[in-house]
Design an enzyme around this catalytic site. Structure first.
Site, mmCIF file in Angstrom:
data_model
loop_
_atom_site.group_PDB
_atom_site.id
_atom_site.type_symbol
_atom_site.label_atom_id
_atom_site.label_comp_id
_atom_site.label_asym_id
_atom_site.label_seq_id
_atom_site.Cartn_x
_atom_site.Cartn_y
_atom_site.Cartn_z
ATOM 1 N N GLY A 211 46.419 53.102 43.905
ATOM 2 C CA GLY A 211 46.649 53.611 45.243
ATOM 3 C C GLY A 211 45.979 54.928 45.548
ATOM 4 N N GLU A 236 54.134 51.824 43.828
ATOM 5 C CA GLU A 236 54.110 51.194 45.147
ATOM 6 C C GLU A 236 52.775 50.529 45.445
ATOM 7 O OE1 GLU A 236 51.737 54.580 45.604
ATOM 8 O OE2 GLU A 236 53.756 54.512 44.746
ATOM 9 N N ASP A 237 51.687 51.059 44.879
ATOM 10 C CA ASP A 237 50.360 50.504 45.152
ATOM 11 C C ASP A 237 50.251 49.063 44.666
ATOM 12 O OD1 ASP A 237 50.563 51.337 42.521
ATOM 13 O OD2 ASP A 237 48.729 52.514 42.521
ATOM 14 N N TYR A 238 50.806 48.777 43.485
ATOM 15 C CA TYR A 238 50.757 47.416 42.938
ATOM 16 C C TYR A 238 51.495 46.441 43.856
ATOM 17 C CZ TYR A 238 51.966 43.411 39.997
ATOM 18 O OH TYR A 238 52.161 42.138 39.513
#
Length: 394
Positions: A211, A236-238
């Site tokens: 991210g 959160e990026d995943y």
């Protein structure tokens, strides 16, 4: 004895499979870097999203010597329609003064400052970004970390990749030229081991995204519930990438790297960061337990033993030759990711490469030892599946 022989045969087969898989990853990564990265703008076909408006979400906490120069590169982007949404959690954060200074210096840039955040979950980055996300006025959102610096045409490069079937454009993480051995160590890692896994995963259809710099369709994120849906995760990026992929959208990688340029760095900080990332992968992806066998020294031992068992080759000679070939291919890949001359010598590269490879297994074992992580100002206990709970001091 028959069972032992069967086990040894199985290990030998695993060694040869490992050899072919790892060297296929080497080749895919090197070829992709040479063909895709650092392409000139004239070589890239203009896409429908070239002129699309972009809302840049910038999460900020604290300052370092490079913060103001990094942020200023976003105020000088050569792009016709974008806004900068600066997000700071605390009113007394020194980053507020940095933001106000840039807002005053560039009054003609569409930029706003959001202070205070909005508590929607345990992820401090999401909490910080919520007011900016809710105030975004364009259909594309670009979430970009505070330590990233960009070129004037970086956003144009990213929107060029946002074609009709693409829902997310990401940049390959790399590191800017900086002084000191810790900087060299980071640059070697992000130019060798990391892109080998990152690129080969994306080339083979595995959605692998960090991210640090991601351009996404806001309507697709809203279909998944918006940023608030990802506040229960630390990585959160995943999960944002997974939500976009689950809705049938493709990913594309920018031709420019996501250039990290933090002014605060050390070997200890690098090691802590690698341990934190490994802990997150272990909890999200059980297959991460096999990561150590993809590192040079352990892989060379396994493959060398397999060659000795089958062909009666000298194991240590094979180990040394294999490590040398790995070392040389990593140097070729690093120069490709750099896209120009390196700022350190070949001897510096050799020392940093050896130390990084030697740290790999220790980093993995440290990640297994303790399931908690420290990130920003909080401590969190990770759960299987990627969720986490905050550890509150009593």
């Amino acid at each position: 004895m028959a069972l032992l022989d069967l086990a040894m045969q199985g290990l030998a087969v695993f060694g040869f499979i490992l050899f072919f898989v790892l060297w296929l990853m080497h080749l895919m990564s090197i070829i992709y870097v040479r063909l895709h990265l650092h392409r000139k703008r004239s070589e890239v076909k203009q896409s429908f999203a070239q002129m699309a408006g972009v809302s840049l979400l910038k999460p900020l906490k604290g300052v370092d010597p490079n913060l103001i120069s990094n942020l200023e590169t976003f105020f000088t982007l050569d792009y016709p329609k974008y806004e900068i949404l600066l997000c700071v959690q605390d009113h007394d954060d020194p980053a507020v003064d940095v933001c106000k200074k840039l807002l005053g210096k560039y009054p003609n840039v569409d930029a706003r400052l959001f202070i205070g955040g909005k508590k929607v979950g345990i992820n401090p980055k999401i909490n910080n970004l919520m007011p900016g996300y809710e105030g975004a006025k364009y259909g594309l959102v670009w979430i970009c970390d505070s330590g990233i610096r960009v070129k004037s045409d970086t956003l144009t490069d990213m929107t060029n990749q946002m074609t009709e079937k693409v829902g997310l454009v990401h940049g390959l993480p790399y590191v800017a030229d900086r002084q000191g051995f810790a900087a060299t160590l980071e640059q070697v890692y992000f130019g060798t081991s990391h892109p080998r896994s990152y690129i080969s995963a994306n080339v083979t259809g595995i959605k692998c995204v960090t991210g640090m710099s991601c351009l996404m369709r806001k309507d697709v994120l809203d279909q998944a519930g918006g940023l608030v849906s990802f506040a229960q995760y630390i990585a959160e990026d995943y999960f944002m990438a997974k939500a976009i992929a689950d809705r049938g959208w493709k990913f594309s990688m920018a031709t420019q790297v996501a250039l990290q340029n933090s002014g605060s760095y050390s070997i200890g900080q690098f090691q802590s960061r690698m341990i934190r990332w490994t802990k997150l992968r272990i909890n999200m992806l059980p297959g991460t337990v096999l990561e150590p066998v993809s590192e040079c020294f352990l892989a060379s031992l396994i493959i060398g033993w397999a060659a000795h068992y089958v062909f009666r080759w000298d194991m240590m000679v094979f180990f040394m030759c294999h490590c040398l070939a790995w070392f040389l291919s990593d140097y070729v890949q690093l120069t490709g990711v750099q896209g120009g001359p390196l700022c350190f010598s070949k001897l510096d590269f050799a020392v940093a490469w050896f130390i990084r490879e030697s740290m790999a297994v220790q980093i993995f074992l440290s990640a297994l030892w303790d399931p908690t992580i420290s990130w920003r100002t909080g401590r969190y206990r990770l759960r299987c599946g990627g969720t986490a709970e905050e550890i509150l001091d009593v």
